[in-house]
Design a protein around this motif. Structure first.
Motif, PDB file in Angstrom:
ATOM      1  N   LEU A 299      20.048 -31.261   3.902  1.00 49.73           N
ATOM      2  CA  LEU A 299      20.458 -30.392   2.795  1.00 49.73           C
ATOM      3  C   LEU A 299      20.626 -28.949   3.245  1.00 49.73           C
ATOM      4  O   LEU A 299      21.488 -28.235   2.736  1.00 49.73           O
ATOM      5  CB  LEU A 299      19.447 -30.456   1.649  1.00 49.73           C
ATOM      6  CG  LEU A 299      19.465 -31.722   0.810  1.00 49.73           C
ATOM      7  CD1 LEU A 299      18.395 -31.652  -0.264  1.00 49.73           C
ATOM      8  CD2 LEU A 299      20.822 -31.977   0.198  1.00 49.73           C
TER       9      LEU A 299
ATOM     10  N   SER B 154      24.066 -28.752   4.514  1.00 49.87           N
ATOM     11  CA  SER B 154      25.150 -29.291   3.683  1.00 49.87           C
ATOM     12  C   SER B 154      25.704 -28.205   2.763  1.00 49.87           C
ATOM     13  O   SER B 154      25.144 -27.123   2.643  1.00 49.87           O
ATOM     14  CB  SER B 154      24.647 -30.468   2.847  1.00 49.87           C
ATOM     15  OG  SER B 154      23.928 -30.008   1.730  1.00 49.87           O
TER      16      SER B 154
ATOM     17  N   GLN C  51      18.388 -30.571  -6.017  1.00 44.45           N
ATOM     18  CA  GLN C  51      18.216 -31.885  -5.391  1.00 44.45           C
ATOM     19  C   GLN C  51      16.737 -32.277  -5.436  1.00 44.45           C
ATOM     20  O   GLN C  51      15.869 -31.443  -5.184  1.00 44.45           O
ATOM     21  CB  GLN C  51      18.636 -31.827  -3.917  1.00 44.45           C
ATOM     22  CG  GLN C  51      20.054 -31.391  -3.677  1.00 44.45           C
ATOM     23  CD  GLN C  51      21.046 -32.521  -3.811  1.00 44.45           C
ATOM     24  OE1 GLN C  51      20.694 -33.689  -3.825  1.00 44.45           O
ATOM     25  NE2 GLN C  51      22.309 -32.166  -3.907  1.00 44.45           N
TER      26      GLN C  51
END
Length: 93
Positions: A33, A36, A42
């Motif tokens: 993450l 990303s 999340q």
């Protein structure tokens, strides 16, 4: 996910995204993450009451679940479908 990101940006303030991952290696997932472009909230599906994959009856990934302001599920889609974002556009109006 790029289409989801564009759609969310277009409807900022009207739509909130929440990614729920089913990961066995949370540390590896968090590292992913960090690199990303998915900039929405999340979480990792846990156990018991926090097993959101089970609670939302997720049968495959990705699953998109549209929940209205009243907490009711308006739409569920597994995978990607060309007309999905047009339908969302109508639901948001």
């Amino acid at each position: 996910m790029p289409e989801m990101k564009k759609f969310a940006a277009k409807h900022e303030g009207k739509l909130m995204l929440l990614g729920i991952a089913k990961e066995s290696d949370e540390q590896r997932w968090r590292k992913y993450l960090d690199t990303s472009e998915w900039d929405w909230k999340q979480i990792v599906s846990g156990k018991g009451e926090e097993n959101y994959v089970l609670r939302f009856n997720v049968q495959g990934f990705p699953t998109k679940i549209l929940i209205g302001p009243d907490g009711c599920i308006l739409k569920r889609l597994v995978g990607e479908e060309p007309g999905f974002y047009e339908e969302l556009e109508q639901l948001i109006k």
